[in-house]
Design a protein around this motif. Structure first.
Motif, PDB file in Angstrom:
ATOM      1  N   ASP A 157      47.482  -8.541 -55.376  1.00 29.24           N
ATOM      2  CA  ASP A 157      48.273  -7.694 -56.263  1.00 29.24           C
ATOM      3  C   ASP A 157      47.908  -8.352 -57.346  1.00 29.24           C
ATOM      4  N   THR A 158      47.706  -9.654 -57.704  1.00 30.24           N
ATOM      5  CA  THR A 158      47.401 -10.334 -58.913  1.00 30.24           C
ATOM      6  C   THR A 158      46.327 -11.129 -58.824  1.00 30.24           C
ATOM      7  N   ARG A 159      45.268 -10.691 -59.646  1.00 33.30           N
ATOM      8  CA  ARG A 159      43.911 -11.399 -59.477  1.00 33.30           C
ATOM      9  C   ARG A 159      43.804 -12.434 -60.620  1.00 33.30           C
ATOM     10  N   THR A 160      43.447 -13.763 -60.409  1.00 33.91           N
ATOM     11  CA  THR A 160      43.213 -14.705 -61.202  1.00 33.91           C
ATOM     12  C   THR A 160      41.819 -15.073 -61.568  1.00 33.91           C
ATOM     13  N   VAL A 161      41.402 -15.881 -62.410  1.00 31.88           N
ATOM     14  CA  VAL A 161      40.198 -16.037 -62.714  1.00 31.88           C
ATOM     15  C   VAL A 161      39.578 -16.854 -61.330  1.00 31.88           C
ATOM     16  N   ALA A 162      40.534 -17.559 -60.823  1.00 31.51           N
ATOM     17  CA  ALA A 162      40.187 -18.441 -59.474  1.00 31.51           C
ATOM     18  C   ALA A 162      39.913 -17.377 -58.375  1.00 31.51           C
ATOM     19  N   SER A 163      40.336 -16.748 -58.249  1.00 28.76           N
ATOM     20  CA  SER A 163      40.179 -15.620 -57.155  1.00 28.76           C
ATOM     21  C   SER A 163      38.870 -14.845 -57.308  1.00 28.76           C
ATOM     22  N   TRP A 164      38.557 -14.549 -58.499  1.00 28.76           N
ATOM     23  CA  TRP A 164      37.226 -13.806 -59.152  1.00 28.76           C
ATOM     24  C   TRP A 164      36.131 -14.827 -58.663  1.00 28.76           C
ATOM     25  N   SER A 165      36.333 -15.979 -59.081  1.00 27.93           N
ATOM     26  CA  SER A 165      35.310 -16.844 -58.966  1.00 27.93           C
ATOM     27  C   SER A 165      35.045 -17.327 -57.537  1.00 27.93           C
ATOM     28  N   SER A 166      36.200 -17.252 -56.691  1.00 29.08           N
ATOM     29  CA  SER A 166      35.788 -17.489 -55.260  1.00 29.08           C
ATOM     30  C   SER A 166      35.066 -16.558 -54.546  1.00 29.08           C
ATOM     31  N   LEU A 167      35.321 -15.104 -55.070  1.00 26.86           N
ATOM     32  CA  LEU A 167      34.516 -14.099 -54.352  1.00 26.86           C
ATOM     33  C   LEU A 167      33.002 -14.024 -54.839  1.00 26.86           C
ATOM     34  N   ILE A 168      32.814 -14.435 -56.285  1.00 23.98           N
ATOM     35  CA  ILE A 168      31.643 -14.486 -56.552  1.00 23.98           C
ATOM     36  C   ILE A 168      30.797 -15.719 -56.052  1.00 23.98           C
ATOM     37  N   ALA A 169      31.564 -16.711 -55.843  1.00 26.53           N
ATOM     38  CA  ALA A 169      30.813 -18.025 -54.889  1.00 26.53           C
ATOM     39  C   ALA A 169      30.468 -17.437 -53.631  1.00 26.53           C
ATOM     40  N   ALA A 170      31.726 -16.621 -52.849  1.00 25.59           N
ATOM     41  CA  ALA A 170      31.333 -16.407 -51.495  1.00 25.59           C
ATOM     42  C   ALA A 170      29.860 -15.476 -51.339  1.00 25.59           C
ATOM     43  N   TYR A 171      29.788 -14.603 -52.215  1.00 25.81           N
ATOM     44  CA  TYR A 171      28.631 -13.677 -52.346  1.00 25.81           C
ATOM     45  C   TYR A 171      27.418 -14.687 -52.450  1.00 25.81           C
ATOM     46  N   ALA A 172      27.535 -15.666 -53.630  1.00 26.95           N
ATOM     47  CA  ALA A 172      26.478 -16.428 -53.657  1.00 26.95           C
ATOM     48  C   ALA A 172      25.937 -17.441 -52.551  1.00 26.95           C
ATOM     49  N   TYR A 173      27.010 -17.807 -51.983  1.00 24.63           N
ATOM     50  CA  TYR A 173      26.659 -18.883 -50.617  1.00 24.63           C
ATOM     51  C   TYR A 173      25.875 -17.900 -49.689  1.00 24.63           C
ATOM     52  N   ILE A 174      25.875 -16.802 -49.575  1.00 24.91           N
ATOM     53  CA  ILE A 174      25.234 -16.138 -48.516  1.00 24.91           C
ATOM     54  C   ILE A 174      23.804 -15.245 -49.197  1.00 24.91           C
ATOM     55  N   SER A 175      23.828 -15.702 -50.425  1.00 21.33           N
ATOM     56  CA  SER A 175      22.620 -15.283 -51.253  1.00 21.33           C
ATOM     57  C   SER A 175      22.479 -13.983 -51.293  1.00 21.33           C
ATOM     58  N   LEU A 176      23.640 -13.127 -51.447  1.00 21.78           N
ATOM     59  CA  LEU A 176      23.640 -11.864 -51.952  1.00 21.78           C
ATOM     60  C   LEU A 176      23.886 -11.542 -53.631  1.00 21.78           C
ATOM     61  N   TRP A 177      22.499 -11.806 -53.998  1.00 23.27           N
ATOM     62  CA  TRP A 177      22.812 -12.141 -55.536  1.00 23.27           C
ATOM     63  C   TRP A 177      23.012 -11.003 -56.454  1.00 23.27           C
ATOM     64  N   ASN A 178      22.757  -9.816 -56.179  1.00 19.02           N
ATOM     65  CA  ASN A 178      22.998  -8.626 -56.788  1.00 19.02           C
ATOM     66  C   ASN A 178      24.591  -8.440 -56.686  1.00 19.02           C
ATOM     67  N   ASP A 179      25.213  -8.698 -55.518  1.00 17.08           N
ATOM     68  CA  ASP A 179      26.751  -8.474 -55.448  1.00 17.08           C
ATOM     69  C   ASP A 179      27.253  -9.226 -56.376  1.00 17.08           C
ATOM     70  N   CYS A 180      26.715 -10.625 -56.680  1.00 13.86           N
ATOM     71  CA  CYS A 180      27.166 -11.481 -57.443  1.00 13.86           C
ATOM     72  C   CYS A 180      27.340 -10.835 -58.859  1.00 13.86           C
ATOM     73  N   PHE A 181      26.204 -10.269 -59.191  1.00 10.21           N
ATOM     74  CA  PHE A 181      26.179  -9.824 -60.627  1.00 10.21           C
ATOM     75  C   PHE A 181      27.099  -8.451 -60.731  1.00 10.21           C
ATOM     76  N   ARG A 182      27.500  -7.498 -59.870  1.00 11.58           N
ATOM     77  CA  ARG A 182      28.185  -6.568 -59.635  1.00 11.58           C
ATOM     78  C   ARG A 182      29.684  -7.010 -59.709  1.00 11.58           C
ATOM     79  N   ILE A 183      30.188  -8.035 -59.086  1.00  9.17           N
ATOM     80  CA  ILE A 183      31.472  -8.665 -58.999  1.00  9.17           C
ATOM     81  C   ILE A 183      31.642  -9.311 -60.606  1.00  9.17           C
ATOM     82  N   PHE A 184      30.686  -9.956 -60.981  1.00 12.86           N
ATOM     83  CA  PHE A 184      31.054 -10.439 -62.330  1.00 12.86           C
ATOM     84  C   PHE A 184      31.075  -9.419 -63.358  1.00 12.86           C
ATOM     85  N   ARG A 185      30.371  -8.485 -63.345  1.00 14.48           N
ATOM     86  CA  ARG A 185      30.392  -7.363 -64.215  1.00 14.48           C
ATOM     87  C   ARG A 185      31.849  -6.721 -64.082  1.00 14.48           C
TER      88      ARG A 185
END
Length: 604
Positions: A194-222
C-alpha cells in the motif's frame, strides 16, 4: 535500513529500568545503564573481553539487560566476534527475542547463513515469538544460500504472524526473491504494498540488477522518479549505474551522474566507484580516470576497478603503475586486484613480471590463488606462445582445472595455430561435459585454418548430433536512449533498407583508403565472392552504418558486442574512424577498442 531498526530496538531496551543491585566497590559506577555506557566505549575485542571479565566479576551477568547488550555489542560491532557472542548468548538462561534477533543479524552479516537459520529454529523451539525485526536478517541469510524453499516457509510465518504490512519485512522479501531468481514473486510483493518507500523501490531495482535484467532496472528507476518525490538511496544509484555499465548506456549514466551532483552533497566511495566503473564500461576512460584522481578516499575496490578497467582498455602499463600507487598508499591488494594485475601482464606479454606478481600474491600478501588466478597464468603463457609451458603449469596446479582454464588454452592455440595442443584442450573440455557450442567452433575453425575440411565436417556433424547451436554474433548500440540490436546479415530493423544503402556508401569510400576484405576470417569452403558477401554485413558493420546515419557529425560511437571482434571488422572500423572523423569505441567479450584517426588503442 536494518541498522536503523536495530538501533531503535536497542534504544527501547536502554530506557527500560531494570533491578538495581548492590555490588563490590570497583573503579566504575555500578548500575545497568552505566554498564551499557561503559560497554559502548570498547573499540576492539581485547577491550571488550576485559570489560566482560569485569561484568562477570561484579555479578552483572545475572542481569538480562546487561547480558543482552553484551551479546548485541559483540555480534553487531565491526570489531566483534560471532564465536564470542555465541559463548555469551549460551550463558543466558532465558533468552528473549532481542537476543535471538541480534544473533541472527550477526550471523547473516558474517555470511554464516546456516547458523542464522538454525538460530531462528532454536528461537521457535524455545517458544520465543519472532518479531518484525527477526525477518529482514533471516531472509538475507536465505538469499545468501539461495534457499528459496526455506525463504518461502519464512514468508508463510510472516503472513501468519501479521507482519506482511511491515515495510522493512516487505523490502526484505522483495530482495530475497530477487536474489533467488524469482523476480515474479518480488514484483508480487511490491505490487501488494500500500505504501512504497525508497527502500522498497531500491529492493526491486536491486532484484532486477541481480539477475541482469538491466533494461528493467531503467524502467523501474524511471517509474520511481515519475511517481514519487522521494530521494534516491545511494544503493539504488549503484544498481542503476551497474545497469548502465552492462548496457554501455553512457547517456543514462551521465544523467545519473548529473542527478548525483545535484542531489547528493557528499557521495560515498561506493557511488563514486560505480560511476568510475560505468564510464570505463561505456568506453569513456578519460572521464573515469578524472573521477578517480579527484577521489579523496580511494579504497581497495576503487583501485581494483581502475586496474581492471585500464587492463580491459589495453593500457596495461598504466594499470601496473596504478597498482604500484595503491601499494605506496598502504592499501593491501586482494584477490580481485590481482586478477587485474595478472591480466595486465598477460596483455603486455610480460611473462616474467606476471610470474613475479603471482609469487608476491602468495608469499607477500598471503592470498591463496583461486582458479581465476590460475586461468590468468595460463593465458599469460598461452598468449606468449608458450603452449607447452602452459600445459605443464596446468598439470602442476593444486586444484582441478576448470572449463575457463582449458578454454583459455584453446583460445591461445587458435591464435598460434597449434592444432595439436588445441585438441588436448578441447578434449579436456569435452571430458568436463561442457557441451559448449563455442568450444566446438574454436576447434572447428582451427581445422578450417589448417584446411582440414573433413575434420571441419566431422565437427559440424558432431555439433548437430549434440544439438549444439552457435550463439549468433550481435552488436548493440544506444541511440537516443533506445537500445538497437543487430545480427549478421540482419534485415529485421525498421530502417534496414537505409542501413544497407549506407553500407554501400561506406564501402565505396573504403576503397579509396585501400581497404580489402580479409577473407581469411571466413572459415567456410566457399569461393572468394561468397566470403566477401559474408563479411560485408557483419553485425558490427550494420551497427556502424546505423550510427553514422542517426547521430550528429563528430559524435562518438559506442558499440557493444557479445563475441570477439574479427580481424576484418577491426581493420574496417579503423578506416571508418578516419574517413568519418569519429571516435568509435567497441566493447567485445574480451576487451575495449577505441578507434581514432585510423588507429586502435589495442595497437593492432
Amino acid at each position: 535500513m536494518l541498522g536503523a531498526s536495530l538501533l531503535n530496538q536497542t534504544h527501547e531496551l536502554l530506557i527500560l529500568q531494570q533491578h538495581n543491585r548492590n555490588a563490590p566497590d570497583i573503579d566504575f559506577v555500578l548500575g545497568e545503564q552505566e554498564c551499557v555506557s561503559q560497554m559502548k566505549k570498547c573499540r576492539n575485542m581485547e577491550e571488550f573481553k576485559q570489560f566482560h571479565g569485569r561484568v562477570i566479576k561484579i555479578g552483572m551477568m545475572l542481569s538480562p539487560f546487561c547480558a543482552s547488550n553484551l551479546v548485541a555489542s559483540c555480534a553487531i560491532a565491526e570489531w566483534g566476534s560471532m564465536d564470542y557472542a555465541c559463548s555469551i548468548f549460551r550463558q543466558i538462561d532465558d533468552p528473549c527475542s532481542f537476543d535471538f534477533n541480534v544473533m541472527i543479524r550477526g550471523y547473516a552479516r558474517d555470511m554464516e547463513s546456516e547458523a542464522a537459520i538454525f538460530t531462528y529454529l532454536e528461537m521457535l523451539e524455545f517458544g520465543v515469538e519472532p518479531e518484525n525485526f527477526t525477518f529482514p536478517p533471516l531472509l538475507k541469510a536465505c538469499s545468501q544460500l539461495s534457499a528459496a524453499k526455506e525463504g518461502m516457509q519464512i514468508h508463510g510465518q510472516v503472513l501468519k504472524l501479521g507482519f506482511v504490512e511491515d515495510l522493512f519485512v516487505q523490502s526484505s522479501l522483495i530482495n530475497f526473491y530477487g536474489k533467488c531468481g524469482l523476480i515474479s514473486h518480488s514484483c508480487r510483493v511490491f505490487d501488494q504494498m500500500d505504501t512504497r518507500t525508497v527502500a522498497s523501490w531500491s529492493s526491486l531495482i536491486a532484484a532486477y540488477a541481480y539477475i541482469s535484467l538491466w533494461n528493467d532496472c531503467f524502467r523501474i528507476f524511471r517509474d520511481m522518479n515519475r511517481t514519487t518525490g522521494i530521494r534516491v538511496e545511494e544503493s539504488t544509484l549503484v544498481s542503476v549505474l551497474s545497469a548502465c555499465s552492462h548496457l554501455g548506456a553512457l547517456d543514462y549514466g551521465r544523467a545519473i551522474h548529473g542527478y548525483i551532483v545535484r542531489n547528493l552533497s557528499e557521495s560515498n566511495v561506493a557511488v563514486i566507484t560505480s560511476l568510475i566503473d560505468m564510464y570505463i564500461n561505456c568506453g569513456n576512460l578519460k572521464k573515469a580516470m578524472l573521477l578517480f584522481q579527484e577521489m579523496d578516499n580511494k579504497n581497495q575496490k576503487s583501485y581494483s576497478v581502475v586496474i581492471s578497467g585500464l587492463t580491459a582498455h589495453g593500457q596495461w602499463e598504466e594499470a601496473l603503475r596504478v597498482f604500484s600507487e595503491m601499494e605506496d598508499e598502504g592499501l593491501k591488494p586482494d584477490d580481485i586486484t590481482y586478477v587485474g594485475v595478472l591480466s595486465s601482464c598477460s596483455n603486455g606479454g610480460l611473462v616474467e613480471k606476471g610470474m613475479e606478481h603471482f609469487e608476491r600474491m602468495k608469499v607477500e600478501h598471503g592470498i591463496k590463488p583461486t582458479i581465476q588466478h590460475y586461468g590468468c597464468m595460463v593465458e599469460l603463457l598461452g598468449r606468449a606462445g608458450l603452449l607447452e609451458a602452459a600445459i605443464d603449469f596446468i598439470r602442476s596446479m593444486p586444484v582441478e582445472p576448470n572449463d575457463v582454464v582449458w578454454r583459455s588454452l584453446l583460445s591461445s592455440c587458435k591464435t598460434h595455430r597449434n592444432v595439436e595442443v588445441g585438441e588436448i584442450a578441447a578434449n579436456n573440455l569435452y571430458k568436463l561435459s561442457f557441451n559448449n557450442a563455442g568450444d566446438h567452433l574454436v576447434l572447428c575453425n582451427m581445422y578450417a585454418q589448417a584446411e582440414r575440411w573433413q575434420d571441419v565436417a566431422k565437427m559440424r556433424m558432431e555439433m548437430f548430433r549434440l544439438g549444439l547451436r552457435q550463439e549468433p554474433g550481435s552488436s548493440f548500440i544506444v541511440v537516443k536512449r533506445k537500445v538497437h540490436r543487430f545480427m549478421s546479415n540482419d534485415r529485421s530493423h525498421p530502417q534496414s533498407r537505409a542501413i544497407y544503402e549506407m553500407l554501400h556508401q561506406m564501402e565505396w569510400q573504403l576503397r579509396f583508403e585501400g581497404y580489402c576484405a580479409d577473407t581469411s576470417q571466413v572459415l567456410f569452403d566457399v569461393d572468394e565472392h561468397e566470403k566477401k558477401q559474408r563479411l560485408r554485413s557483419h553485425s558490427q558493420k550494420l551497427a556502424l552504418a546505423f550510427s553514422l546515419m542517426e547521430t550528429a557529425e563528430g559524435t562518438p560511437i559506442r558499440i557493444t558486442r557479445n563475441v570477439r571482434m574479427c580481424r576484418d571488422c577491426h581493420n574496417y572500423t579503423k578506416l571508418i574512424s578516419l574517413i568519418y572523423q569519429r571516435e568509435i569505441t567497441v566493447r567485445d567479450r574480451n576487451t575495449y577498442h577505441c578507434f581514432r584517426q585510423g588507429t586502435c588503442s589495442c595497437s593492432h
